[in-house]
Structures are given as structure tokens and as C-alpha cells.
Design a protein around this motif. Structure first.
Motif, PDB file in Angstrom:
ATOM      1  N   VAL A 269       0.843  -1.187   0.000  1.00 49.46           N
ATOM      2  CA  VAL A 269       0.000   0.000   0.000  1.00 49.46           C
ATOM      3  C   VAL A 269       0.883   1.243   0.000  1.00 49.46           C
ATOM      4  CG1 VAL A 269      -1.797   1.275   1.229  1.00 49.46           C
ATOM      5  CG2 VAL A 269      -1.784  -1.239   1.282  1.00 49.46           C
ATOM      6  N   GLY A 270       0.610   2.174  -0.920  1.00 47.30           N
ATOM      7  CA  GLY A 270       1.397   3.388  -1.028  1.00 47.30           C
ATOM      8  C   GLY A 270       0.895   4.486  -0.111  1.00 47.30           C
ATOM      9  N   PRO A 271       1.527   5.639  -0.135  1.00 46.45           N
ATOM     10  CA  PRO A 271       1.163   6.737   0.765  1.00 46.45           C
ATOM     11  C   PRO A 271      -0.226   7.313   0.503  1.00 46.45           C
ATOM     12  CG  PRO A 271       2.846   7.425  -0.817  1.00 46.45           C
ATOM     13  CD  PRO A 271       2.726   5.955  -0.949  1.00 46.45           C
ATOM     14  N   ASP A 272      -0.776   7.072  -0.699  1.00 47.81           N
ATOM     15  CA  ASP A 272      -2.119   7.580  -1.002  1.00 47.81           C
ATOM     16  C   ASP A 272      -3.211   6.596  -0.587  1.00 47.81           C
ATOM     17  OD1 ASP A 272      -1.666   5.589  -2.858  1.00 47.81           O
ATOM     18  OD2 ASP A 272      -2.143   6.815  -4.627  1.00 47.81           O
ATOM     19  N   GLY A 273      -2.820   5.471   0.009  1.00 45.50           N
ATOM     20  CA  GLY A 273      -3.779   4.475   0.439  1.00 45.50           C
ATOM     21  C   GLY A 273      -4.097   3.424  -0.603  1.00 45.50           C
ATOM     22  N   GLY A 308       6.846  -4.807   7.573  1.00 49.80           N
ATOM     23  CA  GLY A 308       7.987  -4.061   7.071  1.00 49.80           C
ATOM     24  C   GLY A 308       7.584  -2.843   6.272  1.00 49.80           C
ATOM     25  N   SER A 309       8.573  -1.996   5.966  1.00 46.71           N
ATOM     26  CA  SER A 309       8.403  -0.805   5.144  1.00 46.71           C
ATOM     27  C   SER A 309       9.388  -0.859   4.000  1.00 46.71           C
ATOM     28  CB  SER A 309       8.626   0.471   5.966  1.00 46.71           C
ATOM     29  OG  SER A 309       7.644   0.598   6.982  1.00 46.71           O
ATOM     30  N   TYR A 310       8.936  -0.506   2.797  1.00 47.88           N
ATOM     31  CA  TYR A 310       9.764  -0.686   1.608  1.00 47.88           C
ATOM     32  C   TYR A 310       9.596   0.507   0.674  1.00 47.88           C
ATOM     33  CZ  TYR A 310       9.162  -5.358   3.536  1.00 47.88           C
ATOM     34  OH  TYR A 310       9.119  -6.422   4.390  1.00 47.88           O
ATOM     35  N   GLU A 316       7.143   5.073  -0.990  1.00 48.90           N
ATOM     36  CA  GLU A 316       7.199   4.387   0.296  1.00 48.90           C
ATOM     37  C   GLU A 316       5.932   3.545   0.442  1.00 48.90           C
ATOM     38  OE1 GLU A 316       9.613   4.417   2.586  1.00 48.90           O
ATOM     39  OE2 GLU A 316      10.867   5.683   1.290  1.00 48.90           O
ATOM     40  N   CYS A 317       6.108   2.303   0.847  1.00 47.81           N
ATOM     41  CA  CYS A 317       4.920   1.442   0.934  1.00 47.81           C
ATOM     42  C   CYS A 317       5.109   0.382   2.014  1.00 47.81           C
ATOM     43  CB  CYS A 317       4.631   0.777  -0.412  1.00 47.81           C
ATOM     44  SG  CYS A 317       6.018  -0.146  -1.124  1.00 47.81           S
TER      45      CYS A 317
END
Length: 867
Positions: A269-273, A308-310, A316-317
Motif C-alpha cells: 500500500v502506497g502513501p495515497d492508500g 515491514g516498510s519498503y 514508500e509502501c
């Protein structure tokens, strides 16, 4: 003792038994009706051949005799002669012929069609003949002047469509060993096929020692019979569910294999949801084995990452599961105890017991198919989900189930369809179809197709602004009195009611609803007995009751399937007609007969069998439509159904257990964001005036712990009022039946407002005091009963106390309508689902006596039993 001295007064008279189906609630229990040789119905009992209700019935079913012989029934078409209208005002009905009634109705409805079809308000609430609900579509009208479907399940039905592609859901009583009931009476006192479900629930507890935990503010029938009752502050059920999720996730009590392989929890999931997609539209996951992103269906994936974060494609997702885990950081049982009042230790223990009972990793073979066995499930209904943030509430309960991998598994939480129509498919709105990127295609529109956006709005209840919701009929109060604000360029002036009582079921002030009713130029009502709404009608079209009519249906059965026949036990007692005939006659007069037959072919599924389709210019009886529905199910004609009564069997396992196998379930619901942004774009393009005050934050792909606005009312309102019913009370309507009246008003939980004893005493209240219960929006009065079986913050109001003035003198009027305590506004309506808030913040004040207007006629204050 000789034969001549044997007692005979209670002996069954000679006669015959007929197979049929009950309609004293929206469900469809199979019954047998005994008719004496002189044509009198003298007994109704459950059909022992039905594997659904197994010969069991609830009190309403037995009392169908009294509905049949109710002296208050509408006996012929009626015309109003009193121009004055109001609650309790005598319409001074004048009997007229059917031809005159049809001519009047046809003329008045044709006028509204010629002027502006949007001026017609319809409330058609016959659940056993759901196809009637579609009649306004034949006129190009989508108005809905009722809260039926929305008050109880505004967020519930769409969420079941998102998760199961189904209308409802229930725990699997066949294998479940740990059953949580939150805010619903399933298996005990209400909701899906209660008489049937109570039998199966009892068997599960006796045969398997199934544990039942009930979470709700009142010691209900279910709570009293449960292994454990967990009192909870009203409108905090979502927070309780999230506290369980916190324990399941942080103590690693989840079905990780299921989450990785059969849900979209690993999708990034990206920063825009939104999910992160490649140029081909494929969603990325993170392969923890190779430590790099891959499309979700890449066969080389070694290990789906859930945490995790990638960074992928410069964004960023995080996996959807990680997004939820982050939300849960603020949802520990210790933190949410302050909100729910459920001790943290209790929440942690229940979560652990639930996970252990789920037997994660176990399996079972059914009909040669090896399936996951997850014999623990979280069930819920209106009391838990009927709040402002309803979509989030429903998703939080689903996620408790999804975390242990029990969705649609034996022993788990299973979807229940509304009406399959054909035994060979999971039909109707419950069809299971593949969606994009390996996911199940969501089906939030379970009652009718999506209503398109329009501005000015074509619907008084703004349904075009709820692309994934259920009709919020209460919003008509907003648009009617503030037309300029909402861009309304027409004013409703005509109404059609069919087995509906919107003046009882809609939230908001009665006085404002009365103003709307007085503004109607013409009202026609199709009904059997008088109620609060049809006493405002200009014309009454009297309908057959269940013992005089034909039908074929099976409404949202939790564990069974198959058509159930309703057939006449007697000829019509009076000059009444079937709803099918009535709507056909009106349609012909309005010139929409062909369109109506097209709609009927579609909604009844006749298009699946061309030989069953209705001819465009035909008019069909209730018997003819019932026979077609039976033929569509299993090819059997009406003679077969008359002999057997029903085609009910246990739900076919391949249709019930994991019918979506091979697709991924929606752990994270991106479609909610898509609906939000599509609506926002349309509102911007149309320059909709209210778009800036629309509650956009209600659209969330995952639930959060944010408080519902009801908790933020002024501090002087220090208690929470809830409403409830038991099995004998159906939408409050059954209270007009003398047998139901007799058992309801001998039960003290239905004669008084229930409060916690210590809380009442602390406020200077004694058992039996008369009190005023006031919210910021309205007030009711009642007699208090103090009890240990009530949460200290709650005031509990039975549906039996909510009726107001009506022409049916058998109905006891109460101390006001509970829904007067609730607002009809956007701030307390879920913009995502349309669900209104069903809990009110209130203050309770002792008053000297019952107001005079509550003491006229037949009233609940006439007698009292102590709690």
C-alpha cells in the motif's frame, strides 16, 4: 374412565393439514396449518420435515391465526373522507370498490409521472416478496422513504458483500466450538431464522459443549444463557474488536499462511492508500525470500512479507497487514478499556481463548474436499455495528475472524445469501466472481444495483451519494426542509406505502416527519392492518394475509437453502387482493406494464430459464409467480411443492464453504477508497454545494479506533440509550396481535426502561419512578426498572414501548418513539455505508407523573410488573 368422560374441550377438530411458510417476520420458517372442516384455521405448528426449523416455531408464527382473524384488518378498499391528518386522527374511512380505488390511485400516480417522477416517495418493505421493492424502478424512481435494511444493517450488508459476496453472515453452528455474539441475538432471540437457529445452537452446546460469549450492554436472553456475559459501554464494540485484533497480531496468534496466500494482506500500500501497481496494473508484494518487490502472481515468490516498510517504484509502501498492525498500536486492551469498560485482562483472555479454539492449521474433509477447520467465530449485528462509523465497525469484526483464517470455513464465520433462486448456482446478489489482481470481486450492492450519481439529486435520501451504501431513508428529512442547501429542484408530494411503517422506523423527530406527511398531496397504502403511517393515507388497498396468499421464497437462511411454499389455507376472508395483482393493475394504468414484467424477470432470476420468463403484456397472479420461482429452483411444479411444502436442504457445502477458493479475500478494502474518490470527483465536477461538509473521513480501507460522534455530545448527557427486541417482536409491528401483546406485556423487560441498579440509585431513582429520557434531539418518557443486568452507562428501551397513536386499538402506545432521540443528519450518518447512529446520548430526569397525552387509550402505562 369411560370414553364419554374424556376431556374434549382442547381436542383438535376434524380437518386437514396444509404445508405452508410463515410470514410473521421477514424470514421463512416452514409450517403446517390445520384447517377445520368448516374452513377455520385452528392451529399452526412448525413443519417437522424441514431441516431448517425442524418443527420449531417462535410465538409470532403461532399467532398468525390472530393476524388472520384480526377484527381491525382492512376488509375492503377504503377512501379517506376526513381532510385533517395527524397521529391518531380518525381518517373516517369510506369503503369503495376496487375499480374506484384503482381509478383514484392510477389518476394520482399518473399525475406525478407527468409532472416529475421524482416527486413520488415509496416505502415497500415486504421482505418475502423482495421483487416488489423494485416496482419504483418501473417509474424511473429510486426514492426510498424507510429505514428498513438501513437502520439494522446499513454497514453490515455492504461489508458482507465485500468479504463474502453475500447479504448476511452467521457463525457455522455445525462445527463452531467458540461462539462470540456481539450486539446480536443470533441463536437465541433475534436475527437470522431465530426459531431454527435456536434449535441448532442448543444442539451444538449440548453435543459439543460449544462455548458462547455474549458482548453487549444488556443481559439479554442470549447473554443470560451464555457461558459468559461481557457488559460493554454502548457504541464501543469496534474498539473491543480492535483490542482483540491487537492481541491476536502482537501475540502472533494469526493464521499467517491464510493471510499470505488467500487474502490481500501482503499487497503493498502506497502513501495515497492505494495499492502500488506496475505499468501493467499488477499489484506488488514484497518477496521476503529475495528481499525485493514482485507482482502478486509471480510464481518465483518465495515468501510473502506481511510486515515491514519498503520503497517500490519510488513510493514508500507497506504490506496491508503492516498498515493494520500500525493502527493496532493504539488499540491495546489496556488503552481501550477506558473506552469500552471491558477489563483489559478479559479482552486478552477472550482473544487467547478464541485463537486456541480456532485450531489454526487443522483441516476437515467434507464431500471429498479437504477444508480448513476453524471452529471459533465472531458474530455480530445491529447493536454492535449500528453506529456512525459503521463500515469500520463491520470490518473490525470481520478482521477478528480473518486473522484466524475462519472466513467461510467449517466452524467459522460464513456468508449467508439473500435468495439463491436456483439450486445449481450461488445466485442473485450472492454470486461469487473473480475480480482484479487475484481478488474476489466485491459485491456491496446486495439489495439493488448502484444508484447513479446525479446533481441536482434525483433521490430525496441522496442515495446517489452513497455508491457502496444502503438507502439512508432518514436523510429525506434533511433535503425536504433544506432543499436549497442540497440543490433539490423538486418537492415530493405523493407517497406509496406497501407493508411499511416509516413513521415508526425512521430516525429523527416525529413532528418533522408529520410535517412531511401533511405536505403530501396523495398517499396510497397497501397493507393488512392499521399502523402509524397508513392512517395518513388517502386510499387503502387491502392485501391478503399469509394464510390467504401464495409465495415461494427462502430469505437469508444461515445454514440451509431451498424454496419454501406459502399457500392459502382459506379463501380470502374479506375483499382483499394479492400484492402482485395490485401492482399489476397500477402498472397497467400507468402504462409501465411491459417495463414491470422486464424488471420481474430480472429480479426473480427468470432470465436464467427463458421458458419461465413473463410475457411483456401479461398480468400474473401470486400463484403463477410462485410456481415459476419453484420451477427455477429445482424444476418441480406447484403440485410437488403443495405435497412437500418446501425444497429445503442443508446448504450445499461447495456453495457454503469457501466458494471463492482460488481468489484472495479483502483484508484491505481499496474499493472503499475508489468509491470515495470517484464520488469526490463527481461532486467537484457538478459543483455540489455540500461537498465540503461531506464526511470524507468515513471512507477507510481499514478500521481505526476513532470515537463515534455520539460519545462527543455535551457532558450533561451522561448515559447511552439503546433499543432492543426479542423474538416475539418484529419491527414492533407484531404488538398489534393479542397473543403477542399478552406475552410481551407480562414480561417486565418490555414494560419499563431498564437501568443499572447502582446507577439509578446514585441518581436518586427508585424502581417504578416515572422519568424523562432526553437527548440533544428529542425525548421520551417511561417507567424505570432497576436491574443488575444492565451496563452502568446504559438505558435500555424495548421496541414494545415505542409505538405511538394508531387506529389499531389493540396496540399499546408507549412513552414516545425511541427514534426521536436520534438525529437525522449527516454528522451521525456513515458517509461510506449510509448507516445512521442507533445509540443516543441521554440524560434521565425523574418527573412527577406520566404526561396526559401518554395516558389516553390503550397504553403501556396501564399495568406493570416489577423487573
Amino acid at each position: 374412565m369411560g370414553a364419554e368422560t374424556q376431556p374434549v374441550q382442547n381436542s383438535m377438530k376434524p380437518g386437514k393439514w396444509l404445508n405452508s411458510t410463515c410470514k410473521m417476520c421477514l424470514h421463512s420458517c416452514n409450517i403446517r396449518v390445520h384447517v377445520s372442516e368448516d374452513g377455520i384455521v385452528n392451529k399452526i405448528e412448525g413443519d417437522p420435515t424441514s431441516p431448517s426449523n425442524n418443527g420449531r416455531m417462535c410465538p409470532k408464527g403461532n399467532a398468525a391465526i390472530m393476524r388472520h382473524y384480526d377484527p381491525h384488518r382492512f376488509k375492503s378498499p377504503l377512501k379517506r373522507t376526513n381532510p385533517e391528518k395527524g397521529p391518531g386522527v380518525d381518517p373516517r374511512w369510506q369503503p369503495i370498490s376496487w375499480d374506484e380505488a384503482y381509478d383514484i390511485v392510477g389518476r394520482e400516480l399518473k399525475r406525478v409521472m407527468q409532472e416529475d417522477r421524482r416527486k413520488l416517495l415509496c416505502a415497500i418493505n415486504n421482505f418475502q416478496k423482495l421483487f416488489l421493492w423494485a416496482w419504483p424502478a418501473a417509474l424511473g424512481n429510486a426514492n426510498y422513504f424507510s429505514s428498513v435494511g438501513n437502520f439494522c444493517g446499513g454497514g453490515y450488508h455492504p461489508m458482507n458483500g465485500f468479504i463474502h459476496s453475500a447479504f448476511a453472515a452467521a457463525n457455522d453452528v455445525n462445527y463452531c466450538n467458540y461462539w462470540i455474539n456481539n450486539g446480536g441475538g443470533d441463536g437465541f432471540s433475534s436475527h437470522l431464522h431465530t426459531a431454527a437457529q435456536a434449535y441448532h445452537m442448543a444442539n451444538a452446546r449440548v453435543e459439543r459443549n460449544m462455548r458462547v460469549v455474549v458482548v453487549e450492554p444488556r443481559l439479554s436472553i442470549g447473554a443470560a444463557k451464555a457461558n459468559e456475559w461481557v457488559p460493554i459501554r454502548p457504541a464501543t464494540d469496534r474498539q473491543f474488536a480492535l483490542s482483540l485484533c491487537h492481541v491476536l497480531v502482537n501475540e502472533k496468534l494469526c493464521d499467517v499462511k491464510f493471510l499470505k496466500k488467500e487474502t490481500n494482506a501482503p499487497y503493498l500500500v502506497g502513501p495515497d492508500g492505494y495499492f502500488v501497481r506496475n505499468e501493467d496494473g499488477k499489484i506488488y508484494v514484497w518477496d521476503a525470500g529475495e528481499n525485493r518487490p514482485k507482482p502478486w502472481d509471480d510464481p518465483s515468490i518465495e515468501e510473502f512479507a506481511l510486515e515491514g516498510s519498503y520503497e517500490v517504484e519510488g513510493k514508500e509502501c507497506q504490506p496491508a497487514f503492516q498498515k493494520f498492525k500500525d493502527i493496532l498500536e493504539d488499540c491495546s486492551p489496556e488503552k481501550l478499556e477506558k473506552t469500552t469498560t471491558v477489563p483489559a485482562a478479559t479482552a486478552r483472555r477472550i482473544a487467547r481463548e478464541f485463537a486456541k479454539a480456532a485450531q489454526i492449521g487443522s483441516s476437515i474433509e467434507i464431500d471429498g474436499r479437504v477444508l480448513p477447520l476453524r471452529p471459533a467465530a465472531y458474530n455480530f449485528y445491529r447493536g454492535a455495528q449500528g453506529h456512525k462509523f459503521s463500515a469500520m465497525a463491520n470490518q473490525s469484526f470481520k478482521l477478528v475472524n480473518m486473522l484466524v483464517g475462519n472466513i467461510d470455513t467449517p466452524g467459522g464465520h460464513v456468508g449467508a445469501t439473500l435468495d439463491d433462486q436456483n439450486q445449481d448456482i450461488r445466485g442473485g446478489a450472492g454470486q461469487v466472481n473473480a475480480g482484479e489482481n487475484g481478488m474476489l470481486k466485491t459485491a456491496p450492492h446486495q439489495l439493488h444495483p448502484e444508484v447513479p450519481f446525479s446533481y441536482p439529486p434525483n433521490e430525496t435520501h441522496l442515495m446517489g451519494y452513497f455508491p457502496i451504501g444502503v438507502d439512508p431513508g432518514h436523510l429525506t428529512q434533511l433535503t425536504f426542509f433544506q432543499p436549497e442547501k442540497f440543490g433539490m429542484n423538486y418537492t415530493p408530494d405523493t407517497m406509496l406505502l406497501c407493508h411499511a411503517n416509516p413513521l415508526w422506523n425512521l430516525t429523527g423527530r416525529r413532528e418533522d416527519w408529520y410535517r412531511i406527511m401533511r405536505a403530501m398531496r396523495f398517499i396510497v397504502a397497501i397493507d393488512i392492518v392499521p399502523n402509524e403511517s397508513n392512517e395518513w393515507a388517502d386510499v387503502i388497498l387491502p392485501a391478503h394475509d399469509l394464510l390467504e396468499s401464495w409465495n415461494m421464497t427462502m430469505i437469508e437462511p444461515p445454514h440451509h437453502e431451498g424454496m419454501c411454499l406459502r399457500q392459502p389455507a382459506t379463501p380470502p376472508l374479506y375483499d382483499t387482493r394479492s400484492e402482485e395483482e395490485i401492482f399489476y393493475e397500477i402498472s397497467e394504468r400507468l402504462g409501465v406494464l411491459q417495463i414491470w414484467n422486464q424488471i420481474l424477470n430480472f429480479v426473480n432470476g427468470f432470465v436464467m430459464r427463458p421458458e419461465l420468463m413473463l410475457e411483456a403484456d401479461g398480468k400474473y397472479s401470486d400463484q403463477e409467480i410462485a410456481e415459476r420461482k419453484g420451477l427455477l429452483w429445482n424444476g418441480k411444479d406447484l403440485n410437488w411443492y403443495r405435497e412437500h411444502g418446501h425444497a429445503v436442504t442443508p446448504r450445499r457445502p461447495d456453495k457454503w464453504y469457501r466458494p471463492w477458493q482460488g481468489m484472495r479475500l479483502h483484508f484491505y478494502i481499496e474499493d472503499i477508497l475508489k468509491a470515495r474518490d470517484d464520488l469526490k470527483q463527481k461532486m467537484e465536477a457538478a459543483d455540489v454545494a455540500i461537498r465540503h461538509e461531506w464526511e470524507w473521513a468515513d471512507y477507510q480501507p481499514l478500521p481505526t479506533g476513532v470515537l463515534d460522534p455520539v460519545h462527543l455530545e455535551p457532558s450533561e448527557y451522561d448515559l447511552y440509550a439503546i433499543t432492543y427486541k426479542d423474538i416475539q417482536i418484529n419491527f414492533g409491528e407484531s404488538l398489534s396481535n393479542p397473543w403477542i401483546d399478552d406475552i410481551v406485556f407480562k414480561d417486565p423487560v418490555h414494560t419499563s426502561l431498564l437501568m443499572n441498579r447502582k446507577a439509578g440509585l446514585a441518581r436518586g431513582l427508585q424502581d417504578g419512578d416515572i422519568v424523562e429520557v432526553a437527548s440533544p434531539y428529542g425525548k421520551i418518557v417511561g417507567r424505570v426498572a432497576l436491574s443488575e443486568g444492565v451496563h452502568p452507562d446504559a438505558v435500555c428501551v424495548s421496541n414494545a414501548l415505542t409505538r405511538v397513536a394508531t387506529q389499531h386499538t389493540g396496540v399499546r402506545t408507549g412513552g414516545g418513539n425511541f427514534n426521536d432521540l436520534l438525529p437525522a443528519n449527516l454528522q451521525h450518518t456513515d458517509a461510506c455505508s449510509g448507516q445512521p447512529e442507533t445509540v443516543a446520548k441521554v440524560r434521565v430526569k425523574k418527573i412527577a407523573s406520566v404526561p396526559a397525552q401518554q395516558l389516553t387509550g390503550n397504553t403501556v402505562f396501564a399495568q406493570r410488573r416489577r423487573h
